[in-house]
Write a protein that holds these residues in place. Structure first.
Motif: not given
Ligand code: TYM
Length: 344
Positions: A156-163
């Protein structure tokens, strides 16, 4: 550069791999080789976030590589390498240190568990670990990440960083030719099978390399006698095997052993209960030991054979690293241009 489906996953070379790693993640890795472009990594830079004896680390990197291959990972079909050989991971990890917020990392439960009470003494690397993990995935703009459930929060954190990266640099991303303003994809966790294999000594704790009791886990390198002994000693409760799934409720050890049997024999839990319902654990454990020694014996035997030729393992890793570098290079070039760094 369009986003194409791509798989990335990794495991830490800290000690030998266990049944949780195998059933929770690796079974899916192997299946996905037939349907996706896959990149599988031995994440040695993650391992050193806690102290590793250098000579043991080297052996562990080779051993994990050998276990991957013995379990069915094909280094021709998939890209297989150790993380530290591809500098894009550390470079993008640093850029993500500057994208992720302290508040996000403060929520990470794995850091809290691993750092324990003496948080002041934990390495900075252990704290920033999830940023490096995001970089592992996004350096290849990977879209699918087969992992066990314990990695969900990191994903989920990786998704937040990507966004956040896509939002912060929207203008530059469009200027770099990504008309829709999306540079990094939102990587999705692929979590199937027994998402949490539990300790054989305590069905409420996950099976883990760091458990001080070796009886709590089945290692992929354990020999047949050891596997059988650990299963025999596995904690159970006084009741027998139920005939229906409802009968496993509130019985974490029974649920775990039945789940392991179902996963190893690739059948639903219901089918296992149909076969064993009404029997005592002693009989069930014998059957479980048979399937486990059969499957893991083959993996352990093959991994030991591969370990006799470390130069060949190093050659496979070097070849995979060269292929990984080639995939990450254009991504990193774009990242540097987007962020405003000068490159030659
Ligand atoms: P690691 O090395 O702790 O575990 C490797 C994989 O095994 C899964 N796993 C389990 N699954 C079910 N039951 C268990 N008891 C169990 N124990 C471990 C984990 O979920 C994982 O999929 N941070 C990662 C490594 C990593 C990574 C990445 C993974 C670094 N970069 C990028 C995916 C993508 C870790 O520590 O896994």
């Amino acid at each position: 550069m369009k986003i194409t489906p791509r798989v990335f996953s990794g495991m830490q070379p800290t000690g030998s791999l266990h049944l949780g790693n195998y059933l929770g993640a690796m079974v899916n890795w192997i299946k996905m080789q037939d349907t996706h472009e896959c990149i599988y990594c031995v994440v040695d830079l993650h391992a050193i976030t806690v102290w590793q004896e250098p000579s043991e680390l080297r052996t562990a990197i080779r051993q994990v590589t050998a276990s991957y291959i013995a379990a069915g990972l094909d280094p021709q079909k998939s890209v297989l390498f150790n993380q530290s050989q591809v500098s894009a991971h550390a470079e993008l990890g640093w850029i993500f240190n500057c994208v992720a917020r302290l508040g996000w990392l403060n929520r990470m439960t794995q850091f809290k568990e691993k750092a324990g009470k003496d948080r002041e003494q934990a390495s900075v690397g252990l704290y920033a670990y999830p940023n490096l993990m995001a970089a592992d995935i996004l350096a290849y703009r990977a879209t699918h990440v087969p992992v066990g459930e314990d990695q969900k929060q990191h994903l989920e954190l990786a998704r937040d960083i990507a966004q956040k990266f896509n939002n912060d640099f929207k203008t530059e991303i469009v200027a770099a030719g990504f008309a829709d303003g999306i540079f990094f994809p939102q990587p999705e966790p692929v979590i199937t099978g027994p998402t949490r294999v539990m300790s054989l000594r305590d069905g409420t704790k996950k099976m883990s390399k760091s458990d001080p009791s070796d009886l709590s886990r089945i290692n992929l390198m354990d020999d047949a006698d050891t596997v059988a002994r650990k299963i025999q000693k596995a904690k159970t409760d006084p009741d027998g095997i139920p005939s229906e799934v409802k009968g496993l409720e509130g019985r974490p050890e029974a649920e775990n052993l039945v789940g392991i049997y179902a996963a190893l024999t690739d059948q639903p839990v219901e089918a296992v209960l149909r076969d064993f319902g009404g029997q005592q654990f002693s009989a069930f454990k014998k059957a479980l030991a048979d399937v486990a020694t059969d499957k893991l014996g083959r993996i352990g035997g093959e991994a030991s054979r591969l370990m006799q030729d470390p130069a060949e393992i190093d050659r496979i890793l070097a070849d995979g690293a060269a292929r990984a570098r080639a995939i990450a290079k254009p991504v990193m070039d774009n990242v540097k241009d987007i962020v405003g760094l000068i490159r030659s």
